[in-house]
Design a protein around this motif. Structure first.
Motif, PDB file in Angstrom:
ATOM      1  N   GLY A 161       5.660  12.317  -3.465  1.00 37.00           N
ATOM      2  CA  GLY A 161       5.716  12.271  -2.014  1.00 37.00           C
ATOM      3  C   GLY A 161       5.787  10.915  -1.350  1.00 37.00           C
ATOM      4  N   ALA A 162       5.767   9.822  -2.115  1.00 35.62           N
ATOM      5  CA  ALA A 162       5.866   8.504  -1.483  1.00 35.62           C
ATOM      6  C   ALA A 162       7.244   8.331  -0.848  1.00 35.62           C
ATOM      7  CB  ALA A 162       5.634   7.388  -2.501  1.00 35.62           C
ATOM      8  N   LEU A 163       7.258   7.702   0.298  1.00 31.62           N
ATOM      9  CA  LEU A 163       8.515   7.389   0.963  1.00 31.62           C
ATOM     10  C   LEU A 163       9.137   6.123   0.368  1.00 31.62           C
ATOM     11  CD1 LEU A 163       7.268   7.938   4.627  1.00 31.62           C
ATOM     12  CD2 LEU A 163       8.521   9.559   3.168  1.00 31.62           C
ATOM     13  N   GLN A 164       8.261   5.252  -0.129  1.00 27.46           N
ATOM     14  CA  GLN A 164       8.710   3.990  -0.716  1.00 27.46           C
ATOM     15  C   GLN A 164       7.619   3.506  -1.670  1.00 27.46           C
ATOM     16  OE1 GLN A 164       8.735   0.548   1.919  1.00 27.46           O
ATOM     17  NE2 GLN A 164      10.641  -0.165   1.016  1.00 27.46           N
ATOM     18  N   ALA A 165       8.018   2.908  -2.777  1.00 29.21           N
ATOM     19  CA  ALA A 165       7.083   2.285  -3.710  1.00 29.21           C
ATOM     20  C   ALA A 165       7.743   1.007  -4.216  1.00 29.21           C
ATOM     21  CB  ALA A 165       6.758   3.223  -4.866  1.00 29.21           C
ATOM     22  N   VAL A 166       7.041  -0.120  -4.091  1.00 35.91           N
ATOM     23  CA  VAL A 166       7.620  -1.426  -4.400  1.00 35.91           C
ATOM     24  C   VAL A 166       6.627  -2.252  -5.212  1.00 35.91           C
ATOM     25  CG1 VAL A 166       8.555  -3.554  -3.423  1.00 35.91           C
ATOM     26  CG2 VAL A 166       8.927  -1.385  -2.236  1.00 35.91           C
ATOM     27  N   ASP A 167       7.094  -2.857  -6.286  1.00 34.91           N
ATOM     28  CA  ASP A 167       6.311  -3.822  -7.054  1.00 34.91           C
ATOM     29  C   ASP A 167       7.037  -5.152  -6.997  1.00 34.91           C
ATOM     30  OD1 ASP A 167       4.134  -2.289  -7.975  1.00 34.91           O
ATOM     31  OD2 ASP A 167       5.311  -1.454  -9.615  1.00 34.91           O
ATOM     32  N   CYS A 168       6.286  -6.238  -6.785  1.00 35.77           N
ATOM     33  CA  CYS A 168       6.874  -7.577  -6.670  1.00 35.77           C
ATOM     34  C   CYS A 168       6.163  -8.549  -7.603  1.00 35.77           C
ATOM     35  CB  CYS A 168       6.747  -8.091  -5.235  1.00 35.77           C
ATOM     36  SG  CYS A 168       7.476  -7.004  -3.996  1.00 35.77           S
ATOM     37  N   TRP A 169       6.932  -9.444  -8.210  1.00 39.24           N
ATOM     38  CA  TRP A 169       6.422 -10.490  -9.085  1.00 39.24           C
ATOM     39  C   TRP A 169       6.341 -11.779  -8.274  1.00 39.24           C
ATOM     40  CZ3 TRP A 169       4.461 -10.059 -13.856  1.00 39.24           C
ATOM     41  CH2 TRP A 169       4.293 -11.218 -14.621  1.00 39.24           C
ATOM     42  N   GLY A 170       5.202 -12.429  -8.269  1.00 38.55           N
ATOM     43  CA  GLY A 170       4.986 -13.623  -7.471  1.00 38.55           C
ATOM     44  C   GLY A 170       5.995 -14.730  -7.738  1.00 38.55           C
ATOM     45  N   ALA A 171       6.552 -15.287  -6.677  1.00 40.60           N
ATOM     46  CA  ALA A 171       7.508 -16.393  -6.777  1.00 40.60           C
ATOM     47  C   ALA A 171       6.989 -17.633  -6.053  1.00 40.60           C
ATOM     48  CB  ALA A 171       8.859 -15.977  -6.191  1.00 40.60           C
ATOM     49  N   ASP A 172       6.215 -17.440  -5.002  1.00 43.02           N
ATOM     50  CA  ASP A 172       5.668 -18.549  -4.218  1.00 43.02           C
ATOM     51  C   ASP A 172       4.317 -18.095  -3.680  1.00 43.02           C
ATOM     52  OD1 ASP A 172       5.241 -20.840  -2.732  1.00 43.02           O
ATOM     53  OD2 ASP A 172       6.626 -20.278  -1.138  1.00 43.02           O
ATOM     54  N   VAL A 173       3.294 -18.186  -4.529  1.00 43.58           N
ATOM     55  CA  VAL A 173       1.962 -17.688  -4.195  1.00 43.58           C
ATOM     56  C   VAL A 173       0.973 -18.839  -4.369  1.00 43.58           C
ATOM     57  CG1 VAL A 173       0.283 -15.852  -4.605  1.00 43.58           C
ATOM     58  CG2 VAL A 173       2.697 -15.443  -5.117  1.00 43.58           C
ATOM     59  N   PRO A 174       0.816 -19.671  -3.334  1.00 41.21           N
ATOM     60  CA  PRO A 174      -0.007 -20.875  -3.472  1.00 41.21           C
ATOM     61  C   PRO A 174      -1.497 -20.583  -3.593  1.00 41.21           C
ATOM     62  CG  PRO A 174       0.739 -20.629  -1.212  1.00 41.21           C
ATOM     63  CD  PRO A 174       1.420 -19.550  -2.007  1.00 41.21           C
TER      64      PRO A 174
END
Length: 117
Positions: free
Chosen positions: A36-49
Motif C-alpha cells: 500500500g505504499a505510494l512511494q518508497a525511496v532509499d538513498c545512499w549518502g553523498a554529502d552528509v557532513p
C-alpha cells in the motif's frame, strides 16, 4: 482532504555492504509498494557532513568506513502503514532479508504530512 503519512529512516551502513543494502532496498521497497505504499525511496549518502552539535552522522553513531543512508515511505494514511508493517513482519521475505547495517543505530519515525508543493 487527508494528508499522507510518511515514515523516515536514517542508518549507518558499512561501505562494504553497499550492494547488500541495494539488494535489501529492492526487496523492502517492493514489499512496501505491494502493501500500500505510494512511494518508497532509499538513498545512499553523498554529502552528509559531520556537525559540531548535531548531524545525521552523529545521530546514527556513524563509524569510519560507513555511509549514512536516508529512506522514506509515503502511505495514504497511518492505518495503511501500520497494517503494512504488521504484514511485512510476518512475511517470509522479511525474515530472509538480513539487514546490512546495525539495526540498533537505525533511527525511524512516522510523520503526518502538513502539505507538499
Amino acid at each position: 482532504k487527508q494528508m499522507a503519512y510518511v515514515q523516515g529512516y536514517v542508518a549507518a551502513v558499512p561501505d562494504e555492504n553497499r550492494d547488500a543494502f541495494i539488494e535489501s532496498s529492492v526487496v523492502m521497497c517492493a514489499m512496501m509498494k505491494e502493501f500500500g505504499a505510494l512511494q518508497a525511496v532509499d538513498c545512499w549518502g553523498a554529502d552528509v557532513p559531520e556537525g559540531e552539535l548535531t548531524s545525521f552522522p552523529k545521530a546514527v553513531q556513524k563509524k569510519d568506513g560507513e555511509t549514512v543512508t536516508f529512506s522514506w515511505a509515503v502511505w495514504p494514511d497511518k492505518a495503511t502503514a501500520d497494517a503494512a508493517m504488521e504484514r511485512m513482519m510476518a512475511d517470509p521475505r522479511m525474515k530472509a532479508d538480513e539487514m546490512p547495517f546495525d539495526g540498533k543505530r537505525l533511527i525511524f519515525g512516522g510523520f503526518e504530512s502538513l502539505g507538499e508543493i
